[in-house]
Design a protein around this motif. Structure first.
Motif: not given
Lengths: 414, 414, 414
Positions: A20-21, A24-25, A28, A40, A203-204, A206, A208, B18, B21, B24, B40-41, B44, C200, C203-204, C207
């Motif tokens: 879910q987070a 959201l990231a 957003v 968000a 990207g973050f 992704v 997560v 993680f 992330a 990142l 960021a890319m 990944i 946002p 909001g993250f 979560l």
């Protein structure tokens, strides 16, 4: 479920909830800054709605004792879950999957859907659409009853169809009926780039989501042993291959400014595609599934633009096309021993499942959105869309200005 | 590995993954906004490249049956992993470590390295450099074969050398050969501050990495029991002490505008430094290791600036200096019973390991970058660097403007 | 603790630790951009301070052998923990709770408290206030000694009082003694909106915190079985109901621009409120507790504004009001079989606990802040507050400008 297997599934729940987070990231990050806050909030609101409806009756529809293989009919209000074979652990695990299916749609509808419209869509999704499909495919997991799609031989390990294509079909209908964001296409139908709020945050997200898939697929073995590790490895390989192929394809064959979106969406498409078969393919097949998924994503992405369908975060290419492709991969790449039917017949059965789910999702969503359009409306006003969506429209109050130099001096007693 | 220990290692895998992330967020937060997206890319893309090469042959080089203690030679393409003593769980666990070693470099090279150059460096790192070092130190973990550095008595519990100093040495060579970002140093060699994109996001990344270390070190016990908790406690104490010392030192002895970077980098340096010995020191020794690591970080940070070496996210002070220091701490702080040699001799052995790894990493990286410099080049053009790196250079298309008031009125039918 | 239960608690530790990152994201998102960096740093610094003090004596105060039920007196410096019934696992688990209690305050004090003042408050909190309260309620967990509040029948499953209301009471005293941010209220006492840095991201953070509660409450069962899942389900339901009620109430009864804050704060209040009783209420009671908590939050939020108390991130409505309400819910909603006393008497005992904790927290915090006010001061200067807080004030050095077109041409050899 007991001992270390139980703990493994509990952890998987946390990882899947964390998606879910991730959504959201991702969302957003890809919408415009003006819509970032409300986007968000939707990811938290829909989880809340899903959680309550899941308890009241949706879990019962999906995993209760089956009425002829079509719909479940027990566990309402949580009744009888304690002490059942799945217990609250299975309830929680399946809740996290349901939440994923619902949240997928929030990105597709972003930046123009009315807030209440979105909440109602989420509620109907979790109350009706998702439980129907989940029951047909996985409904016997707790009760042991045979449900019709599963009984026919349809297999979907962790939800390429049940979770992802359900979210994808609803998204497709939604973006078609909503129409594109104002200014997304010029008079000739050419897409105009819209500035994303924060691509690195996407990207973050992704990563997560990627971690979430460790629980999504790894947890679906329901066993905390080496088979979970093998499933995670194959999941990871598909995501890796898909992202790299989507990036290379976007970079060289059609160099364009959406290359980041294609790379991120490509990776997610591979993760979606392997989800149906991660427990029954070899690592090399996982690489192949991922590589093809990367191309599936990019062509689907371009197709939507040609059709002037505006999907701000790329939900449809990822979840619908990835989900359908992955569902077919069960027959195409699954080890024979894991398939209930011969390979060719299995492909037919998988296709029947795809079509049945498509018809169900499209019909219900279309009917629902038609009703909403004639009642509370689907979209916010052009003014709100242009200025940015909020949870609550209010007359503007100017933010307080920074203190003047004179005020500071006075406060400092100077 | 079975039962609850297996589940513990699987979770550790998720936590270590993680850290991708976390890196990142840290890197994106510390580079300039113009380079944030491509940074960021990279985090990944490199994970994707690592994942595939790890399956094809790198895991085999690192953990396959040893050829004389120098290089492994089985498990290629995943062959034979299922049912081996480590199984897919160990493959996954070690993949996550390899990914960390590779990603470390992305921050050091940020904001001026060409995208393809970076991807090739990552590939060579995971294909050759990392497996060599991992084999020498940990290569017997699955096969039981004795490898040369381990056989000599060299100890590195969870990778101060194998993971962090490998990433650190490569980073050091890279920033030296790449040269600093345009405008980073003025004509007199004085560093000029460069605005970070989002320092709070970097702080978030630090906490993600910190949590990752729960799995990184705690998981390296391979046992989900109280010894894992003890390792986590000591890891945490070192990070805490190191951050506080680095902050206090930066704040009072050399008050400067890099105090946030020194605090965050200091904390990470403590975490790196305790990694080699977290299973063999007391909590008080962990505090001492951390406290010293904070100073090591700050002096290393200043040293790089004096040498006009530009490390945008501070990867070298953290991972190289922290890693080397931590490797020596095995001999300096490890309980005698845990050391294969006498304390003084152990220090010599640890130093031999440091030098061997340094020579290997520096030689291969230097050779590689020299070849890349003469072929595809190391850096993007000054224009791209000034405007911000992207995954794909394109002629500018202006983003669509917000709607005019007149348009809105027309759309609202007014 | 052993086997899979041990692993479950270890994972819970990671999840609760991750709440530090959740608080960071929440707080950074809600303060103004000028204060975002220093707010992030505080969440890392306080964890560091807590970690060290916890080892040196605070764990001993809280969980050591009890001196008459009032304060613990063993385990100092980690002595005797290895091999004790709780082991390092319990030390780590409780450390994560202590860290949460401390970090809660950082948001309340944000944007005007001096950095050293904040660090000293955190140190006193973890060294004295938190261990006192933890000992009174949970102190027998390791030693088996009976402590006074627990012995009287007071129950607090996972810390509505011990963690949340402790943080809440300290926050309340702090915002009263600190005073509001400059310009937060106009001359008539009407609040003026202050632009949040990144809603946002907040909001993250919500979560992340929500997931953290899976470990916070689910881990407090100390058993990785279906009862943990049931606790998580009830926790989740309370958060969901609370958020939705707070949103609906803010949206329709008092439509205002704080609706996002009320929704997010509302959800967190439900999670806080269920924390005391998640192991002893039914799912339906959890929904009721959550629904009421949503209203508790919104009225508390408005009350603070009326009192001109400035709580930038809403810590007091969430943690204090939610914590007190949740503590009373033990008596109001707990299953009779789980209550040591009759329902009415239980309510009295819970109230005694609330008052005892209130007096303790308020008295110590008030005394501490009074001393700090007369010595190093509580607030930064108005100038620093207006320009944004930093870890270290320095004369401004202008950031380097982007390269000019001429420079680029020269560098490109043109």
């Amino acid at each position: 479920l007991n001992g270390s297997n139980q703990v493994w599934v509990l952890i998987a729940c946390a990882l899947i909830f964390f998606m879910q987070a991730g959504f959201l990231a991702l969302e957003v990050g890809l919408v415009r800054s003006r819509s970032a806050t409300v986007t968000a909030m939707k990811c938290i609101v829909d989880w809340s709605v899903v959680s309550i409806i899941w308890l009241v009756f949706a879990y019962g529809f999906a995993f209760g004792d089956s009425a002829g293989g079509w719909l479940g009919g027990s566990f309402f209000g949580g009744d009888g879950i304690e002490g059942s074979s799945g217990g609250w652990t299975m309830f929680l695990f399946q809740l996290c999957f349901a939440g994923t299916a619902v949240t997928i749609v929030s990105g597709a509808m972003a930046e123009r859907v009315g807030f209440h419209t979105y909440v109602i869509c989420s509620a109907v999704n979790v109350a009706l659409i998702y439980p129907l499909v989940a029951h047909w495919v996985w409904g016997g997991a707790v009760s042991g009853d045979e449900t019709w799609l599963y009984g026919m031989g349809f297999r979907d390990f962790a939800g390429s169809t049940v979770v992802h294509s359900v979210g994808g079909w609803i998204s497709l209908v939604a973006i078609w009926m909503l129409g594109p964001r104002l200014g997304r296409f010029d008079a000739d139908g050419k897409p105009r780039p819209m500035d994303a709020f924060n691509v690195p945050l996407a990207g973050f997200g992704v990563l997560v989501l990627w971690m979430g898939w460790f629980g999504f697929n790894g947890g679906s073995t329901l066993q905390g042993n080496d088979s979970a590790a093998a499933v995670i490895i194959k999941t990871n390989l598909a995501g890796a291959a898909s992202g790299l192929v989507a990036w290379a394809h976007a970079r060289w064959s059609t160099p364009d400014r959406d290359v980041e979106m294609k790379f991120m969406g490509g990776a997610l498409t591979g993760l979606v595609a392997i989800t149906a078969s991660a427990n029954m393919v070899s690592p090399m097949s996982a690489l192949a599934i991922g590589a093809i998924a990367g191309l599936v994503h990019n062509y689907a992405f371009e197709l939507l633009l040609k059709l002037r369908l505006d999907d701000p975060v790329g939900a449809v290419p990822v979840h619908l096309f990835g989900g359908v492709f992955g569902t077919l991969c069960v027959a195409l790449f699954g080890k024979s021993s894991a398939l209930p039917k011969g390979r060719f017949e299995q492909l037919g059965v998988q296709a029947i499942g795809v079509v049945a789910v498509a018809v169900t999702c499209v019909a219900i969503t279309y009917g629902l959105l038609l009703v909403l359009k004639k009642t509370i409306g689907l979209r916010v006003s052009p003014r709100e869309e242009n200025e940015g969506l909020t949870l609550c429209r209010l007359p503007d109050v100017p933010a307080q200005p920074a203190l003047s130099e004179a005020e500071i001096r006075r406060l400092m007693g100077g």
